[in-house]
Design an enzyme around this catalytic site. Structure first.
Site, mmCIF file in Angstrom:
data_model
loop_
_atom_site.group_PDB
_atom_site.id
_atom_site.type_symbol
_atom_site.label_atom_id
_atom_site.label_comp_id
_atom_site.label_asym_id
_atom_site.label_seq_id
_atom_site.Cartn_x
_atom_site.Cartn_y
_atom_site.Cartn_z
ATOM 1 N N CYS A 198 5.083 8.771 -0.279
ATOM 2 C CA CYS A 198 3.717 9.273 -0.162
ATOM 3 C C CYS A 198 3.460 10.242 -1.307
ATOM 4 C CB CYS A 198 3.501 9.976 1.176
ATOM 5 S SG CYS A 198 1.839 10.670 1.310
ATOM 6 N N ARG A 212 0.847 -1.206 0.000
ATOM 7 C CA ARG A 212 0.000 0.000 0.000
ATOM 8 C C ARG A 212 0.881 1.254 0.000
ATOM 9 N NH1 ARG A 212 -0.366 4.676 2.660
ATOM 10 N NH2 ARG A 212 0.044 3.583 4.610
ATOM 11 N N ASP A 213 1.516 1.525 1.132
ATOM 12 C CA ASP A 213 2.313 2.752 1.236
ATOM 13 C C ASP A 213 3.428 2.740 0.196
ATOM 14 O OD1 ASP A 213 3.123 5.176 2.195
ATOM 15 O OD2 ASP A 213 3.620 4.493 4.205
ATOM 16 N N ASN A 236 9.196 3.912 2.919
ATOM 17 C CA ASN A 236 9.273 3.525 4.328
ATOM 18 C C ASN A 236 10.608 2.858 4.570
ATOM 19 O OD1 ASN A 236 6.215 2.903 3.453
ATOM 20 N ND2 ASN A 236 6.312 3.639 5.547
ATOM 21 N N HIS A 280 6.092 4.582 12.429
ATOM 22 C CA HIS A 280 5.995 4.485 10.955
ATOM 23 C C HIS A 280 7.007 5.488 10.396
ATOM 24 C CE1 HIS A 280 3.401 4.149 7.155
ATOM 25 N NE2 HIS A 280 4.118 5.232 6.903
ATOM 26 N N HIS A 322 9.684 6.893 7.582
ATOM 27 C CA HIS A 322 10.203 6.927 6.212
ATOM 28 C C HIS A 322 11.691 7.247 6.308
ATOM 29 C CE1 HIS A 322 6.511 6.675 3.669
ATOM 30 N NE2 HIS A 322 5.962 6.866 4.860
HETATM 31 P P1 HMG Z 1 -12.739 14.635 -2.518
HETATM 32 O O1 HMG Z 1 -12.503 14.934 -3.952
HETATM 33 O O2 HMG Z 1 -12.766 15.766 -1.556
HETATM 34 O O3 HMG Z 1 -14.036 13.695 -2.312
HETATM 35 O O4 HMG Z 1 -11.597 13.591 -2.073
HETATM 36 P P2 HMG Z 1 -15.554 13.965 -2.430
HETATM 37 O O5 HMG Z 1 -16.205 13.381 -1.207
HETATM 38 O O6 HMG Z 1 -15.838 15.409 -2.779
HETATM 39 O O7 HMG Z 1 -15.935 13.048 -3.690
HETATM 40 C C1 HMG Z 1 -15.398 13.304 -4.953
HETATM 41 C C2 HMG Z 1 -15.369 12.021 -5.748
HETATM 42 O O8 HMG Z 1 -14.522 11.067 -5.077
HETATM 43 C C3 HMG Z 1 -16.729 11.365 -5.887
HETATM 44 O O9 HMG Z 1 -16.732 10.715 -7.147
HETATM 45 C C4 HMG Z 1 -16.722 10.313 -4.822
HETATM 46 O O10 HMG Z 1 -17.558 9.223 -5.133
HETATM 47 C C5 HMG Z 1 -15.257 9.866 -4.850
HETATM 48 P P3 HMG Z 1 -17.441 11.399 -8.424
HETATM 49 O O11 HMG Z 1 -18.879 11.583 -8.006
HETATM 50 O O12 HMG Z 1 -16.736 12.700 -8.675
HETATM 51 O O13 HMG Z 1 -17.215 10.372 -9.514
HETATM 52 N N1 HMG Z 1 -14.844 9.275 -3.576
HETATM 53 C C6 HMG Z 1 -14.257 8.069 -3.502
HETATM 54 N N2 HMG Z 1 -13.890 7.180 -4.455
HETATM 55 C C7 HMG Z 1 -13.298 6.046 -4.021
HETATM 56 N N3 HMG Z 1 -13.069 5.772 -2.718
HETATM 57 C C8 HMG Z 1 -13.419 6.624 -1.757
HETATM 58 C C9 HMG Z 1 -14.040 7.830 -2.141
HETATM 59 N N4 HMG Z 1 -14.507 8.900 -1.448
HETATM 60 C C10 HMG Z 1 -14.996 9.752 -2.346
HETATM 61 N N5 HMG Z 1 -13.174 6.331 -0.492
HETATM 62 C C11 HMG Z 1 -10.851 11.789 -0.700
HETATM 63 C C12 HMG Z 1 -11.558 13.119 -0.740
HETATM 64 C C13 HMG Z 1 -10.585 11.464 0.759
HETATM 65 C C14 HMG Z 1 -11.736 10.724 -1.329
HETATM 66 C C15 HMG Z 1 -9.521 11.901 -1.501
HETATM 67 O O14 HMG Z 1 -8.816 13.009 -1.055
HETATM 68 C C16 HMG Z 1 -8.654 10.687 -1.366
HETATM 69 O O15 HMG Z 1 -9.015 9.606 -1.813
HETATM 70 N N6 HMG Z 1 -7.462 10.845 -0.759
HETATM 71 C C17 HMG Z 1 -6.583 9.717 -0.517
HETATM 72 C C18 HMG Z 1 -5.167 10.171 -0.477
HETATM 73 C C19 HMG Z 1 -4.244 9.023 -0.145
HETATM 74 O O16 HMG Z 1 -4.588 7.853 -0.249
HETATM 75 N N7 HMG Z 1 -3.045 9.385 0.273
HETATM 76 C C20 HMG Z 1 -2.024 8.426 0.610
HETATM 77 C C21 HMG Z 1 -2.278 7.731 1.905
HETATM 78 S S1 HMG Z 1 -1.787 8.658 3.372
HETATM 79 C C22 HMG Z 1 -0.192 8.188 3.612
HETATM 80 O O17 HMG Z 1 0.386 7.590 2.757
HETATM 81 C C23 HMG Z 1 0.427 8.486 4.918
HETATM 82 C C24 HMG Z 1 0.619 7.231 5.762
HETATM 83 O O18 HMG Z 1 1.387 6.257 5.088
HETATM 84 C C25 HMG Z 1 1.322 7.584 7.068
HETATM 85 C C26 HMG Z 1 2.578 8.430 6.868
HETATM 86 O O19 HMG Z 1 3.510 8.031 6.151
HETATM 87 O O20 HMG Z 1 2.589 9.503 7.454
HETATM 88 C C27 HMG Z 1 -0.736 6.608 6.117
HETATM 89 MG MG MG Z 2 3.719 6.324 5.004
#
Ligand code: HMG
Ligand code: MG
Length: 306
Positions: free
Chosen positions: A242, A17-18, A251, A209, A211
């Site tokens: 990320c 995933r990450d 990571n 966690h 990196h």
């Molecule tokens: P948004 O654009 O604000 O969402 O995104 P919305 O609620 O306005 O909806 C817009 C569209 O997104 C709609 O579709 C929804 O259906 C769809 P449309 O009608 O336009 O076709 N939607 C979704 N689709 C699939 N799955 C969902 C979902 N929710 C809404 N769950 C949202 C907001 C949160 C969805 C977006 O910003 C997003 O998906 N962000 C994810 C970012 C991400 O994954 N980042 C990486 C992970 S974090 C990380 O890596 C850090 C970590 O490892 C720890 C560290 O290292 O610190 C965890």
């Molecule tokens: Mg991470």
């Protein structure tokens, strides 16, 4: 080790995933499933297998539903998924996924870039996720990103991390993973962070966690071990980073963590050689070299022997 009597460490493998979410090449679900099966065969027992996030935001995680549906049910392996909202949780539940993680940030700017809402708004969304997850009998882990620095605004105060951690723990997350998203943390900062967080959540509920952007991840894990933390997230071959953290590398490599733990006689239950083979499998798929120094050294040793 100065603190913590517990002689075993739980690794949360986040490479699929990450790691993969930040590789240029988007791998098809079938390859991701092969990777996940190999990780389980190497002895990993908590494995993040995908993310039910918007494919517009993170295309590499598209098809996570296919991945989950194809995963074998191992009685002792927990396959987990990242979910940003109830929509993501429902998609995860539909595949039979039994554990999810919500992800908040300790930095407002990062929260906006990563999930398009403020920290407060994200906590409200996660409350809704918790309610639905509890109904479904699904465990929820909580991440806090940017615990020792934000790619957009720099320094992050340990107290800010503690506040978000307390909220996630208070709403029912069983564990809080403290994410040094940009890898700027040092051992001293790690200890200060854990001390601040330990005022609001037990150390036994914390995970590290790290990196490895600045090469500090293993030193930070050692510092965290000294404070009693016994759960660490890591990526096979040091995959990824990320997508919303410019410049962040992957990571800490799981292979490097295992070598550290072996040296400290801390049990982890993972077969290092099998994991190195798994790293070679995924590196070949991605056309990249391993980021694990331990894997590099042991692969060179293998070549010398053959
Ligand atoms: P948004 O654009 O604000 O969402 O995104 P919305 O609620 O306005 O909806 C817009 C569209 O997104 C709609 O579709 C929804 O259906 C769809 P449309 O009608 O336009 O076709 N939607 C979704 N689709 C699939 N799955 C969902 C979902 N929710 C809404 N769950 C949202 C907001 C949160 C969805 C977006 O910003 C997003 O998906 N962000 C994810 C970012 C991400 O994954 N980042 C990486 C992970 S974090 C990380 O890596 C850090 C970590 O490892 C720890 C560290 O290292 O610190 C965890
Ligand atoms: Mg991470």
């Amino acid at each position: 080790m100065n603190a913590g009597n517990e002689q075993s460490v739980r690794i949360v493998e986040v490479g699929a995933r990450d790691g993969l979410q930040n590789e240029e090449l988007t791998l098809p679900p079938s390859i991701r499933v092969q990777l996940l099966e190999k990780l389980a065969s190497a002895g990993l027992r908590t494995i993040e297998a995908g993310a039910f996030v918007s494919p517009r935001w993170v295309p590499q995680m598209a098809g996570s539903d296919e991945v989950f549906k194809a995963l074998p049910a191992h009685s002792d392996v927990t396959w987990t998924a990242l979910v940003p909202n109830v929509q993501g949780l429902e998609a995860a539940l539909a595949t039979g996924c039994r554990e999810v993680a919500v992800f908040a940030a300790a930095s407002e700017a990062f929260s906006q870039k990563n999930i398009n809402c403020s920290i407060a708004e994200s906590l409200l969304r996660f409350q809704q996720v918790m309610v639905r997850a509890r109904d479904a009998g699904v465990r929820v882990r909580g991440y806090v990103s940017c615990v020792m620095g934000c790619p957009f605004t720099g320094h992050v105060k340990p107290e800010a991390v503690a506040a978000v951690s307390a909220s996630l723990y208070g709403m029912g997350c069983y564990e809080i993973s403290l994410g040094d998203t940009i890898g700027t943390g040092t051992p001293a900062a790690t200890k200060a962070l854990i001390e601040a967080c330990s005022k609001v959540i037990p150390v036994s509920a914390m995970a590290g966690h790290f990196h490895d952007t600045y090469g500090m991840a293993i030193a930070n894990i050692y510092a965290a071990l000294e404070t009693g933390v016994r759960v660490f997230d890591s990526s096979v071959a040091g995959l990824g980073g990320c997508p919303y953290s410019p410049g962040a590398t992957g990571n800490v490599a799981t292979e490097d963590v295992l070598y550290l733990l072996d040296g400290l006689a801390l049990n982890h239950g993972v077969d290092l050689e099998a994991l190195i083979d798994t790293g070679e499998f995924i590196n070949a798929q991605l056309g990249r070299e391993t980021a694990s120094r331990v894997a590099r050294a042991l692969l060179a040793k293998r070549r010398r022997k053959s």
